[in-house]
Each structure stands twice: as C-alpha cells, then as structure tokens.
Enzyme design. Structure first.
Site, PDB file in Angstrom:
ATOM      1  N   GLU A 166       9.500   1.092  10.820  1.00  0.00           N
ATOM      2  CA  GLU A 166      10.550   2.089  10.529  1.00  0.00           C
ATOM      3  C   GLU A 166       9.884   3.441  10.700  1.00  0.00           C
ATOM      4  OE1 GLU A 166      13.564   1.389  10.177  1.00  0.00           O
ATOM      5  OE2 GLU A 166      13.745  -0.601   9.276  1.00  0.00           O
ATOM      6  N   CYS A 216      13.730  10.442   7.078  1.00  0.00           N
ATOM      7  CA  CYS A 216      13.708   9.976   8.474  1.00  0.00           C
ATOM      8  C   CYS A 216      15.093  10.045   9.094  1.00  0.00           C
ATOM      9  CB  CYS A 216      13.173   8.556   8.526  1.00  0.00           C
ATOM     10  SG  CYS A 216      13.999   7.463   7.379  1.00  0.00           S
ATOM     11  N   LYS A 256       0.854  -1.192   0.000  1.00  0.00           N
ATOM     12  CA  LYS A 256       0.000   0.000   0.000  1.00  0.00           C
ATOM     13  C   LYS A 256       0.890   1.241   0.000  1.00  0.00           C
ATOM     14  CE  LYS A 256      -1.879   2.857   2.676  1.00  0.00           C
ATOM     15  NZ  LYS A 256      -1.771   4.041   1.801  1.00  0.00           N
ATOM     16  N   GLU A 306      10.117  16.000  15.227  1.00  0.00           N
ATOM     17  CA  GLU A 306      10.507  15.815  13.831  1.00  0.00           C
ATOM     18  C   GLU A 306       9.684  16.773  12.966  1.00  0.00           C
ATOM     19  OE1 GLU A 306       9.190  12.192  11.811  1.00  0.00           O
ATOM     20  OE2 GLU A 306      11.221  11.969  11.027  1.00  0.00           O
TER      21      GLU A 306
HETATM   22  P1  NAD Z   1       2.200   8.299   7.832  1.00  0.00           P
HETATM   23  O1  NAD Z   1       2.392   7.528   9.090  1.00  0.00           O
HETATM   24  O2  NAD Z   1       1.164   9.339   7.805  1.00  0.00           O
HETATM   25  O3  NAD Z   1       1.831   7.308   6.632  1.00  0.00           O
HETATM   26  C1  NAD Z   1       2.654   6.239   6.244  1.00  0.00           C
HETATM   27  C2  NAD Z   1       1.816   5.202   5.536  1.00  0.00           C
HETATM   28  O4  NAD Z   1       0.881   4.651   6.466  1.00  0.00           O
HETATM   29  C3  NAD Z   1       0.967   5.748   4.375  1.00  0.00           C
HETATM   30  O5  NAD Z   1       0.906   4.778   3.354  1.00  0.00           O
HETATM   31  C4  NAD Z   1      -0.396   5.926   5.013  1.00  0.00           C
HETATM   32  O6  NAD Z   1      -1.450   5.868   4.088  1.00  0.00           O
HETATM   33  C5  NAD Z   1      -0.442   4.732   5.963  1.00  0.00           C
HETATM   34  N1  NAD Z   1      -1.364   4.887   7.089  1.00  0.00           N
HETATM   35  C6  NAD Z   1      -1.765   6.033   7.692  1.00  0.00           C
HETATM   36  N2  NAD Z   1      -2.647   5.750   8.676  1.00  0.00           N
HETATM   37  C7  NAD Z   1      -2.784   4.402   8.718  1.00  0.00           C
HETATM   38  C8  NAD Z   1      -3.543   3.502   9.535  1.00  0.00           C
HETATM   39  N3  NAD Z   1      -4.318   3.924  10.499  1.00  0.00           N
HETATM   40  N4  NAD Z   1      -3.431   2.177   9.295  1.00  0.00           N
HETATM   41  C9  NAD Z   1      -2.615   1.720   8.313  1.00  0.00           C
HETATM   42  N5  NAD Z   1      -1.885   2.519   7.504  1.00  0.00           N
HETATM   43  C10 NAD Z   1      -1.957   3.838   7.711  1.00  0.00           C
HETATM   44  O7  NAD Z   1       3.635   8.841   7.472  1.00  0.00           O
HETATM   45  P2  NAD Z   1       4.045   9.769   6.238  1.00  0.00           P
HETATM   46  O8  NAD Z   1       3.635  11.151   6.586  1.00  0.00           O
HETATM   47  O9  NAD Z   1       3.605   9.160   4.960  1.00  0.00           O
HETATM   48  O10 NAD Z   1       5.651   9.618   6.285  1.00  0.00           O
HETATM   49  C11 NAD Z   1       6.444  10.418   7.063  1.00  0.00           C
HETATM   50  C12 NAD Z   1       6.952   9.691   8.280  1.00  0.00           C
HETATM   51  O11 NAD Z   1       7.613   8.481   7.911  1.00  0.00           O
HETATM   52  C13 NAD Z   1       7.981  10.464   9.054  1.00  0.00           C
HETATM   53  O12 NAD Z   1       7.697  10.430  10.425  1.00  0.00           O
HETATM   54  C14 NAD Z   1       9.281   9.740   8.756  1.00  0.00           C
HETATM   55  O13 NAD Z   1      10.277   9.904   9.709  1.00  0.00           O
HETATM   56  C15 NAD Z   1       8.833   8.347   8.619  1.00  0.00           C
HETATM   57  N6  NAD Z   1       9.797   7.566   7.847  1.00  0.00           N
HETATM   58  C16 NAD Z   1      10.574   6.635   8.478  1.00  0.00           C
HETATM   59  C17 NAD Z   1      11.520   5.910   7.780  1.00  0.00           C
HETATM   60  C18 NAD Z   1      12.390   4.879   8.460  1.00  0.00           C
HETATM   61  O14 NAD Z   1      12.937   4.051   7.752  1.00  0.00           O
HETATM   62  N7  NAD Z   1      12.545   4.883   9.763  1.00  0.00           N
HETATM   63  C19 NAD Z   1      11.683   6.124   6.426  1.00  0.00           C
HETATM   64  C20 NAD Z   1      10.883   7.080   5.802  1.00  0.00           C
HETATM   65  C21 NAD Z   1       9.939   7.784   6.533  1.00  0.00           C
END
Ligand code: NAD
Length: 467
Positions: free
Chosen positions: A241, A275, A166, A367
């Site tokens: 992650e 991240c 997804k 962040e």
């Molecule tokens: P997000 O948590 O809003 O969304 C991430 C994914 O989860 C999207 O596909 C979203 O549609 C899905 N999602 C959202 N709510 C959900 C739910 N209730 N159930 C299941 N899936 C759900 O994050 P974002 O804004 O897309 O990404 C930014 C964040 O990701 C930052 O905090 C960043 O640090 C983190 N990140 C971490 C890494 C790592 O490897 N540690 C890498 C990249 C990004």
C-alpha cells in the site's frame, strides 16, 4: 579552532525517541529491535502459530472478539496515545481506535467462513483447503499508526497466522499497547508481537527472514519497490500500500457549494499526511473562478491547532523532518492562492496551502504528504480523464457532478483503486482498498481480506476401488 554549532542530543542507536509533534517534548524512549530480536521473534511466532492454527475456528473467532472488546474498553486510552505520539485531533484519534475494534470484529466473523470448496471432476473427489501462510510481517507507516497496523494484523490472525508488526520509528506506542491488550484478551503468547525499530534494520530483517511467509507493507513507493525486489528473491508473498497523488474532479454541473465545502477535508485531514489525500483539485475551466471564491473561506475555516480540542480540524505535521520535506516543496513565503493559519512556536506546524499552477509543476506531480493542494483547470470530460490519469499513482479520487451517467463513465475511466462520487468517502473496513499502478499491489480490507493470508491447496481423492 572554529566554534562548533551546538549539536542536538543524539539518541542511542539502540533506541528511538518518541516526540510529541504538538509540543516537541520527549514522550518515551523505545528500544529498537535488532536482526537478532527478529530471529528470536520468528521462532516464538512460528511455535505460537502452530497452536493457533490447530484451535477450533470458533475458539479463534471468540478470542479475536475478546481482543476487539478489550480494544473497545481501552479506546480512550489508545486515542489519547495517538494524539500524543502522532498529533492527531482527538476526534480522529477516537475514530481510529474504534476502527481497530471494528477490524478485529469483522475479521473474527470471517474465521468460520473461511471455507474451501469441492469441485466436480471425474474419477474422484476434488477438494480445496484454505491454509494459513505461517508468520506474517506487517510493516506500518506513521501517518495512521493504529488503523494501518490493524488492516494487516486482524485478517492475518483470523486466517490462522502469527503476526510480527513493525511500527514506524516515530509512532510505536499504540502498537506496543495493542500487543499488551491482545495478551490481556487471551491471545497466545508470541502470536502477535510488536518489534519497534529502524526500517533498514528490523524492517529489513523481517523482509529477508526465510521464516516470514508474507510481508504487508504500507509506506512510501520507494521503500515498497525495494521490499518487493527483496521478496522476489524468496518468492515471498507481498502486499504493498504505497503513495498517491489523487484527483478531486469538479465538473461545472456539480453542486459547487458542496464540492468547495468538502474539498478542504479531502486534503487537510491528518494534515495532508494521508495516502488518499485529494491533493490535485481539477476544476472545469468555466466554473474555476467561482470555485476558488467558494474554496477560500472553506480552507480558512478548517481549524488548525491544539489536537486535544474536539473542534480542531488539523494538528501539526509528524516531525521536524516532515515539515522540512513540505517546505522543500512550498516554502512558507511562497506565493499561494490560499493560505490558512497555523500556530506559531513549539510544534511542527504548517498552514493549509492551495496553489495554482501547471500540471508539470513538481508540486502537481509528486506526493508532498502535507496540507498542500494544487488546483488545475480542465476543459471537458476527456481532458479531465487525461489529467486525472497523468500520474504514476492510482490510489483514490473523487468526482463531483450531478450527471449520473458521467459519474459512471468517469468512475470507469479513472485508473485508481478507490473512487467516490459527490463525496470524499473514507476507507471502510468492509470494502476493498488498494492502489493501481505505483500506488500498490494487492487489496486489503473488505470481504476477501482473509484470503490474502492463505494458501489454497488442491487435493484429488480417487474413488476407484483399491485392489
Ligand atoms: P516509509 O516508506 O519511510 O516507512 C514505512 C515503514 O517502512 C516504516 O515502518 C519504516 O520504518 C519501514 N521501512 C523503511 N525502510 C525500510 C526498509 N528498507 N525495509 C523495511 N522496512 C522499511 O513511509 P512513511 O514515511 O512512514 O509513510 C509515508 C508513506 O506511506 C507515504 O508515501 C504514503 O502515501 C504511504 N502510505 C500509503 C498508504 C496506502 O494504504 N496506500 C497508507 C498510508 C501511507
């Protein structure tokens, strides 16, 4: 009757609009998957997985290598798609498409090395089998749509699983194209499916589905915690992650010119939507002023603009919402120590920004996920360790010093999963990656990546004579 403000056109609830963040133009409209779509996808995936796991390991490896080759043949197309939907500079986007190829190739090499073991015991023979989990869900964020999708997908497939991916609402296009390329390369129908859709709908349906054996989630810490709690209800395997607030620690004995020249890339790359961004720059107090003098031209020289230009260092933020989020931390007229230039007009632009402040400031704790860093002074090594670890996160960090013993002491003392010394090393497909504390759970990439997608079964065979 009072005049109503003009409302922007609302998308249909059953689809997502993909907007080019550089131009704000509509690029595509993508259907949003429902919980029923997820149910149907799980049925198809389970059936495809059984056939896939039954294939000879050499054949699975061959098909994954063909997938890698097909990605390589479409590298430029995938890179251009990433520029269009995510605003990544073309140089970065080409690297990202190449990274997907490399991840598939590397994982393919693991298929025939996924061996079990034979353990000496008395009275018989003891064997372990390494078995696939079944159907794995990969939930990806928008910041690195292609590589992060592949971090989970490539090793999961290699270990004999099916994958339901997804992508984030804003960036589904490269994921959808990768699924087409998998089919073109000969992967069985249903084995790797992409389900674009809303997190709380399609994402949640994957998390709660009893037919999904594992969830690999990359995204925000808040959503990660929710997913972990839901997985707990089924004792479902989960890799997380999550976010970061990583330190870039500069000691007085470092090569200050190099440290200052490298610092902008460490928090401006991908417009800070990384991240691993080193968004807290910790500088030893006695070289603080000199470091700031060197940092200023380096930040100003980091070119922000048209992502299709190969000389561009950073493009726009992903969306209007993300720009509002960054502005909520640092309004564009906020007094900054250093501020770069960004284009005006269409596009979700935000300039490179360096703040000075206090470790308790919200900008130094949370962040921001934008091109913003906070510089903080420290006195000595103990103070540097205290400041570096004074965070709920623990994803990455950098240490700049000419003293190798200090570099090693610091590497042991800083609580983070990925550190680099005298560099801001990027993530490599061949080395493990993941976070301490609230930055995550489990590790991806590296030589053990496939093991995270298997169960270990132990079998004892008695060698006693049967009557
Ligand atoms: P997000 O948590 O809003 O969304 C991430 C994914 O989860 C999207 O596909 C979203 O549609 C899905 N999602 C959202 N709510 C959900 C739910 N209730 N159930 C299941 N899936 C759900 O994050 P974002 O804004 O897309 O990404 C930014 C964040 O990701 C930052 O905090 C960043 O640090 C983190 N990140 C971490 C890494 C790592 O490897 N540690 C890498 C990249 C990004």
């Amino acid at each position: 009757m009072s005049e109503q403000p003009e409302q922007p056109e609302q998308p249909e609830p059953h689809e997502h609009r993909v907007i080019n963040p550089t131009t704000e133009e509509l690029v595509a409209t993508v259907p949003a998957s429902t919980a029923q779509d997820v149910d149907a996808a799980v049925v198809r995936a389970s059936s495809a997985q059984r056939g896939w796991a039954a294939l000879a390991p050499g054949e699975r490896a061959r098909l994954l290598r063909r997938f890698a080759l097909t990605v390589d043949e479409h590298r430029e197309e995938l890179a251009q798609l990433e520029v269009t939907e995510a605003g990544h500079p073309i140089g970065n986007a080409r690297w990202e498409a190449g990274n997907v190829r490399d991840l598939l190739d590397y994982a393919a090499g693991g298929v025939e090395r996924l061996t079990g073991s034979q353990i000496p015991v008395s009275g018989g023979v003891n064997l372990t089998f390494t078995e696939p989990l079944g159907v794995v869900a990969v939930i990806a964020p928008w910041n690195f749509p292609m590589p992060i999708a592949a971090w989970g997908t490539a090793p999961a497939l290699a270990a004999g699983n099916a994958v339901l991916l997804k992508p984030a609402e804003t960036t589904p296009l490269t994921a959808l194209r990768l699924a087409e390329l998998a089919l073109a390369a000969g992967l069985p129908e249903g084995l790797f499916q992409v389900l674009p859709g809303a997190g709380p709908v399609a994402g949640n349906a994957l998390v709660e589905h009893p037919g999904v054996a594992k969830v690999v989630f990359t995204g925000s810490t808040a959503v990660g915690k929710e997913i972990m709690a839901k997985c707990a209800a089924q004792v479902k395997r989960v890799t997380l992650e999550l976010g970061g607030k990583s330190p870039n620690i500069v000691f007085a004995d470092a090569d200050l010119e190099r440290a200052a020249a490298a610092a902008p890339g460490s928090f401006l790359d991908n417009t800070g939507q990384d991240c691993c961004a080193r968004s807290r720059i910790l500088v030893q107090a006695r070289v603080y002023d000199r470091f700031m003098e060197l940092l200023e031209p380096a930040v100003r020289g980091f070119r922000c603009g048209d992502p299709t230009d190969p000389d561009t260092g950073m493009g726009p933020l992903i969306s209007a919402a993300q720009r509002e989020r960054v502005r909520s931390y640092v309004p564009e007229d906020f007094p900054a120590a250093i501020r770069g230039e960004a284009p005006k007009g269409a596009g979700f632009w935000y300039p490179a920004t360096v703040l000075e402040g206090d470790p308790r400031d919200r900008t130094a704790v949370e962040e921001i996920f934008g091109p913003v860093a906070v510089v903080l002074p420290f006195d000595d090594e103990a103070d540097a360790v205290r400041l570096a670890n004074d965070t709920a996160y623990g994803l990455s960090g950098s240490i700049w010093t000419r003293d190798t013993a200090r570099a090693l002491r610091m590497s042991q003392a800083v609580a983070a999963g990925n550190l680099s010394v005298n560099s801001h090393s990027s993530v490599r497909y061949s080395t493990p990656f993941g976070g301490y504390k609230q930055s995550g759970l489990g590790r991806e990439l590296g030589p053990d990546a496939l093991a995270a997608f298997t169960e270990t079964k132990n079998v004892f065979l008695s060698t006693e004579e049967q009557q």
